[in-house]
Design an enzyme around this catalytic site. Structure first.
Site, PDB file in Angstrom:
ATOM      1  N   GLU A  56       0.151   9.224  10.145  1.00 51.78           N
ATOM      2  CA  GLU A  56      -0.233   8.196  11.124  1.00 51.78           C
ATOM      3  C   GLU A  56       0.937   7.876  12.051  1.00 51.78           C
ATOM      4  O   GLU A  56       0.767   7.721  13.262  1.00 51.78           O
ATOM      5  CB  GLU A  56      -0.707   6.942  10.385  1.00 51.78           C
ATOM      6  CG  GLU A  56      -2.043   7.179   9.694  1.00 51.78           C
ATOM      7  CD  GLU A  56      -2.489   6.071   8.744  1.00 51.78           C
ATOM      8  OE1 GLU A  56      -3.615   6.169   8.241  1.00 51.78           O
ATOM      9  OE2 GLU A  56      -1.712   5.136   8.494  1.00 51.78           O
ATOM     10  N   GLY A  92       3.224 -12.882  -5.472  1.00 50.81           N
ATOM     11  CA  GLY A  92       2.901 -11.890  -4.451  1.00 50.81           C
ATOM     12  C   GLY A  92       1.560 -12.187  -3.801  1.00 50.81           C
ATOM     13  O   GLY A  92       0.529 -12.288  -4.479  1.00 50.81           O
ATOM     14  N   GLY A 121       0.051 -10.206  -1.595  1.00 51.57           N
ATOM     15  CA  GLY A 121      -0.427  -8.969  -0.982  1.00 51.57           C
ATOM     16  C   GLY A 121      -1.903  -8.817  -1.306  1.00 51.57           C
ATOM     17  O   GLY A 121      -2.606  -9.790  -1.643  1.00 51.57           O
ATOM     18  N   PHE A 122      -2.390  -7.579  -1.240  1.00 49.65           N
ATOM     19  CA  PHE A 122      -3.811  -7.345  -1.496  1.00 49.65           C
ATOM     20  C   PHE A 122      -4.220  -7.811  -2.898  1.00 49.65           C
ATOM     21  O   PHE A 122      -5.257  -8.439  -3.074  1.00 49.65           O
ATOM     22  CB  PHE A 122      -4.130  -5.856  -1.361  1.00 49.65           C
ATOM     23  CG  PHE A 122      -4.168  -5.385   0.059  1.00 49.65           C
ATOM     24  CD1 PHE A 122      -5.201  -5.763   0.900  1.00 49.65           C
ATOM     25  CD2 PHE A 122      -3.173  -4.575   0.568  1.00 49.65           C
ATOM     26  CE1 PHE A 122      -5.245  -5.340   2.215  1.00 49.65           C
ATOM     27  CE2 PHE A 122      -3.208  -4.133   1.879  1.00 49.65           C
ATOM     28  CZ  PHE A 122      -4.243  -4.516   2.707  1.00 49.65           C
ATOM     29  N   VAL A 131      10.942 -14.729  -6.067  1.00 48.03           N
ATOM     30  CA  VAL A 131      11.073 -14.779  -7.525  1.00 48.03           C
ATOM     31  C   VAL A 131      12.265 -13.914  -7.914  1.00 48.03           C
ATOM     32  O   VAL A 131      12.342 -12.746  -7.539  1.00 48.03           O
ATOM     33  CB  VAL A 131       9.778 -14.272  -8.211  1.00 48.03           C
ATOM     34  CG1 VAL A 131       9.964 -14.189  -9.721  1.00 48.03           C
ATOM     35  CG2 VAL A 131       8.607 -15.168  -7.851  1.00 48.03           C
ATOM     36  N   ALA A 146      -4.619   0.143  -1.471  1.00 52.58           N
ATOM     37  CA  ALA A 146      -5.143  -1.223  -1.475  1.00 52.58           C
ATOM     38  C   ALA A 146      -6.266  -1.460  -2.493  1.00 52.58           C
ATOM     39  O   ALA A 146      -6.305  -2.508  -3.148  1.00 52.58           O
ATOM     40  CB  ALA A 146      -5.632  -1.574  -0.066  1.00 52.58           C
ATOM     41  N   ASP A 173       0.164  -2.171  -6.862  1.00 53.26           N
ATOM     42  CA  ASP A 173       1.156  -1.091  -6.842  1.00 53.26           C
ATOM     43  C   ASP A 173       2.158  -1.178  -7.988  1.00 53.26           C
ATOM     44  O   ASP A 173       2.744  -0.173  -8.387  1.00 53.26           O
ATOM     45  CB  ASP A 173       1.957  -1.150  -5.532  1.00 53.26           C
ATOM     46  CG  ASP A 173       1.179  -0.614  -4.339  1.00 53.26           C
ATOM     47  OD1 ASP A 173       0.025  -0.186  -4.533  1.00 53.26           O
ATOM     48  OD2 ASP A 173       1.737  -0.619  -3.224  1.00 53.26           O
TER      49      ASP A 173
HETATM   50  C1  LIG Z   1       3.001   1.675   5.925  1.00 56.33           C
HETATM   51  C2  LIG Z   1       1.949   1.579   4.853  1.00 56.33           C
HETATM   52  C3  LIG Z   1       0.657   1.998   5.123  1.00 56.33           C
HETATM   53  C4  LIG Z   1      -0.328   1.911   4.140  1.00 56.33           C
HETATM   54  N1  LIG Z   1      -1.596   2.328   4.446  1.00 56.33           N
HETATM   55  C5  LIG Z   1      -2.560   2.197   3.534  1.00 56.33           C
HETATM   56  C6  LIG Z   1      -3.902   2.560   3.838  1.00 56.33           C
HETATM   57  O1  LIG Z   1      -4.206   3.007   4.958  1.00 56.33           O
HETATM   58  N2  LIG Z   1      -4.850   2.380   2.885  1.00 56.33           N
HETATM   59  C7  LIG Z   1      -4.549   1.883   1.658  1.00 56.33           C
HETATM   60  O2  LIG Z   1      -5.451   1.711   0.827  1.00 56.33           O
HETATM   61  N3  LIG Z   1      -3.303   1.550   1.320  1.00 56.33           N
HETATM   62  C8  LIG Z   1      -2.300   1.680   2.223  1.00 56.33           C
HETATM   63  N4  LIG Z   1      -1.014   1.328   1.908  1.00 56.33           N
HETATM   64  C9  LIG Z   1      -0.738   0.859   0.541  1.00 56.33           C
HETATM   65  C10 LIG Z   1      -1.167  -0.580   0.355  1.00 56.33           C
HETATM   66  O3  LIG Z   1      -0.667  -1.382   1.398  1.00 56.33           O
HETATM   67  C11 LIG Z   1      -0.654  -1.061  -0.996  1.00 56.33           C
HETATM   68  O4  LIG Z   1      -1.185  -0.231  -2.000  1.00 56.33           O
HETATM   69  C12 LIG Z   1      -1.068  -2.492  -1.261  1.00 56.33           C
HETATM   70  O5  LIG Z   1      -0.472  -3.347  -0.304  1.00 56.33           O
HETATM   71  C13 LIG Z   1      -0.655  -2.905  -2.667  1.00 56.33           C
HETATM   72  O6  LIG Z   1      -1.000  -4.239  -2.864  1.00 56.33           O
HETATM   73  P1  LIG Z   1      -0.125  -5.138  -3.830  1.00 56.33           P
HETATM   74  O7  LIG Z   1      -0.801  -6.468  -3.885  1.00 56.33           O
HETATM   75  O8  LIG Z   1       0.156  -4.442  -5.093  1.00 56.33           O
HETATM   76  O9  LIG Z   1       1.293  -5.285  -3.095  1.00 56.33           O
HETATM   77  P2  LIG Z   1       1.643  -5.745  -1.620  1.00 56.33           P
HETATM   78  O10 LIG Z   1       0.454  -5.782  -0.759  1.00 56.33           O
HETATM   79  O11 LIG Z   1       2.800  -4.902  -1.223  1.00 56.33           O
HETATM   80  O12 LIG Z   1       2.127  -7.240  -1.812  1.00 56.33           O
HETATM   81  C14 LIG Z   1       3.284  -7.590  -2.517  1.00 56.33           C
HETATM   82  C15 LIG Z   1       3.646  -9.018  -2.137  1.00 56.33           C
HETATM   83  O13 LIG Z   1       4.650  -9.474  -3.024  1.00 56.33           O
HETATM   84  C16 LIG Z   1       5.629 -10.186  -2.306  1.00 56.33           C
HETATM   85  N5  LIG Z   1       6.865 -10.106  -3.074  1.00 56.33           N
HETATM   86  C17 LIG Z   1       7.557  -8.997  -3.409  1.00 56.33           C
HETATM   87  N6  LIG Z   1       8.618  -9.329  -4.150  1.00 56.33           N
HETATM   88  C18 LIG Z   1       8.591 -10.671  -4.298  1.00 56.33           C
HETATM   89  C19 LIG Z   1       9.444 -11.590  -4.960  1.00 56.33           C
HETATM   90  N7  LIG Z   1      10.516 -11.194  -5.670  1.00 56.33           N
HETATM   91  N8  LIG Z   1       9.148 -12.903  -4.882  1.00 56.33           N
HETATM   92  C20 LIG Z   1       8.054 -13.327  -4.184  1.00 56.33           C
HETATM   93  N9  LIG Z   1       7.227 -12.498  -3.544  1.00 56.33           N
HETATM   94  C21 LIG Z   1       7.487 -11.178  -3.603  1.00 56.33           C
HETATM   95  C22 LIG Z   1       5.697  -9.468  -0.967  1.00 56.33           C
HETATM   96  O14 LIG Z   1       6.243 -10.319   0.036  1.00 56.33           O
HETATM   97  C23 LIG Z   1       4.239  -9.120  -0.736  1.00 56.33           C
HETATM   98  O15 LIG Z   1       3.580 -10.136  -0.012  1.00 56.33           O
HETATM   99  C24 LIG Z   1      -0.008   1.401   2.868  1.00 56.33           C
HETATM  100  C25 LIG Z   1       1.289   0.975   2.590  1.00 56.33           C
HETATM  101  C26 LIG Z   1       2.256   1.062   3.583  1.00 56.33           C
HETATM  102  C27 LIG Z   1       3.657   0.590   3.273  1.00 56.33           C
END
Ligand SMILES: Cc1cc2nc3c(=O)[nH]c(=O)nc-3n(C[C@H](O)[C@H](O)[C@H](O)COP(=O)(O)OP(=O)(O)OC[C@H]3O[C@@H](n4cnc5c(N)ncnc54)[C@H](O)[C@@H]3O)c2cc1C
Length: 431
Positions: free
Chosen positions: A170, A11, A13-14, A79, A316, A300
């Site tokens: 929003e 992943g 993401g953040f 994955v 995030a 998350d």
């Molecule tokens: C519309 C929206 C608005 C938001 N606004 C805010 C905000 O204003 N402020 C704030 O703090 N938070 C906000 N959030 C929440 C924030 O975006 C999440 O808490 C944050 O992105 C979590 O980070 P993470 O790294 O856990 O997961 P994510 O950032 O979701 O990253 C997960 C990554 O894993 C990858 N992935 C998933 N499954 C697989 C797999 N099987 N194989 C390979 N890759 C995979 C995905 O492609 C993704 O790139 C918002 C969320 C959404 C949906």
């Protein structure tokens, strides 16, 4: 040559990116795996959905992010399974990657809570594709209504946003601005002013994680801007042109945006470890999986315990701080040092309600609202956005939107028109 300790990060993401970036000069090999070849800045997806930003502005090439680090590489693959005993990550491309340490940061997926019709007829807002789909659908309903005016009475221009958290607030505010400032001028023959944007929230107030004052402010601002806010009622069923509520009433709306909740990515269930009822992985104080010190789960997906013992919110900051923490624990272990517990630093929370209005609550208890809150919101999102080019583009787009009230990103290619699928005439014909 001795093989380097291999860290696989699932992943980008953040959380995953924070971990990978914090390991860039560590004596390890880092492999980042993501289903997409780009990082998505989810907090600004609603602006893509409401034509304020281009899709590219909130997505950033993962290869571009990792290429500066000699010890880090990227694999675009989904994955499909993790074998904790074999230390293997299985990919949809048919091969597997073996790890010494694994960091799982796969985030969440949209959750329909079993409400009928959500999966088929409502739009989620979790990905760039979702956001573009909402925008094109809205534009398509307007284009269709110009040739088939009966559609207006059928709710073609109406939107129901389910869920009064930050994303729902929003989104509802953003759609109303798009209608009032742009689509009303683009479609002078349509009664855009009478279109309904309805925000539906089960709880008795919006923005429940915020203080009562911020919730009240968000509701009042939205209502002043003609968004209808329905509190204490949920969505019971979604159909293509109707939304049925739990109080027995219904709303004619051709667009439903589902911002009511997320659940842990199903990948968590394949680990075969303890999960919370919402599917998040139970982790130790150091963010590893109990009994598997070489596997960390962050962001998350993890139920990381907060200061009050409850899992941290799915936003995030816990993901970013968790990513940095596990990188530091991996370094400590390689040096033979004991690991440390994760200490989350709450920086507060913010949500924008629309043009020149946002609520910002700092952890110290200080609150900003209105223009100051909005400027703070804009600045923080620019800082956390990935890539200088994206920051410049977003800044220019915001300045343009603010000064001109216009939104440039409202293309609707022929291939994305839904044609007569939601046409009153065609549904009458088939009845
Ligand atoms: C519309 C929206 C608005 C938001 N606004 C805010 C905000 O204003 N402020 C704030 O703090 N938070 C906000 N959030 C929440 C924030 O975006 C999440 O808490 C944050 O992105 C979590 O980070 P993470 O790294 O856990 O997961 P994510 O950032 O979701 O990253 C997960 C990554 O894993 C990858 N992935 C998933 N499954 C697989 C797999 N099987 N194989 C390979 N890759 C995979 C995905 O492609 C993704 O790139 C918002 C969320 C959404 C949906």
């Amino acid at each position: 040559m001795e093989r380097k300790h291999r860290v696989v990060v699932i992943g980008a993401g953040f959380g995953g990116l924070a971990a990978a970036k914090s390991l860039r000069d560590a004596p390890v090999e880092v492999i980042v795996v993501d289903a997409n070849n780009f990082h998505t800045f989810q907090p600004l997806l609603y602006q893509v959905a409401t034509a304020g930003l281009e899709a590219d502005n909130v997505a950033y090439s993962i290869r571009g992010i990792v290429r500066g680090a000699r010890n880090t590489s990227f694999r675009q693959a989904r994955v499909i399974g993790i074998d904790l005993s074999e230390h293997a990550v299985h990919l949809d491309r048919g091969d597997s990657i073996f790890y010494d340490t694994l960091v799982v940061a796969a985030g969440t997926v949209s959750h329909d809570f079993g409400v009928t019709g959500v999966e088929q007829h409502a739009f989620a807002l979790k990905s760039v594709e979702d956001a573009v789909a909402v925008r094109m659908h809205l534009l398509d309903r307007f284009e269709s209504a110009t040739v088939e005016p009966e559609l207006v009475g059928d709710g073609a221009l109406n939107v129901v946003v389910a869920g009064g958290g930050p994303t729902g607030v929003e989104m509802a505010g953003g759609i109303m601005e798009l209608y009032a400032h742009v689509l009303e001028r683009d479609f002078p023959t349509l009664p855009v002013r009478s279109a309904r944007v309805v925000l539906v929230e089960m709880a008795d107030r919006l923005l429940t994680p915020f203080t009562e004052q911020s919730s009240t402010r968000a509701r009042r601002t939205l209502e002043r801007r003609s968004v209808e806010v329905l509190l204490g009622v949920g969505v019971d069923r979604v159909e293509p042109t109707r939304v049925y509520l739990t109080d027995g009433t219904s709303i004619r709306a051709h667009t439903t945006v589902w911002a009511a909740g997320v659940r842990a990515h199903p990948l968590a269930a394949t680990l075969g470890v303890e999960l919370t009822p919402s599917g998040r992985v139970v982790v130790t104080d150091e963010l590893s999986v109990p009994g598997h010190p070489d596997v960390f789960v962050i962001g998350d997906l993890a139920a990381s315990p907060g200061p009050d013992g409850k899992p941290l919110p799915q936003v995030a900051q816990p993901a970013i701080q968790g990513g940095k923490h596990v990188a530091s624990q991996i370094r400590r272990r390689l040096r033979g040092e004991a690991t440390e517990s994760f200490r989350y630093r709450d920086k507060g929370q913010m949500a924008t309600i629309g043009r020149r209005d946002a609520v910002t609550e700092l952890a110290s208890g200080r609150r900003f609202a209105g223009t100051i809150g909005w400027v703070a919101w804009l600045a923080l999102h620019l800082v956390y956005l990935m890539g200088f080019r994206n920051r410049v583009h977003v800044f220019v787009n915001w300045a343009w939107n603010y000064l001109t009230y216009d939104r440039g990103n409202r293309i609707l290619p022929e291939s994305r028109r839904r044609g007569s699928e939601l046409s009153v005439r065609s549904s009458r014909r088939s009845a």
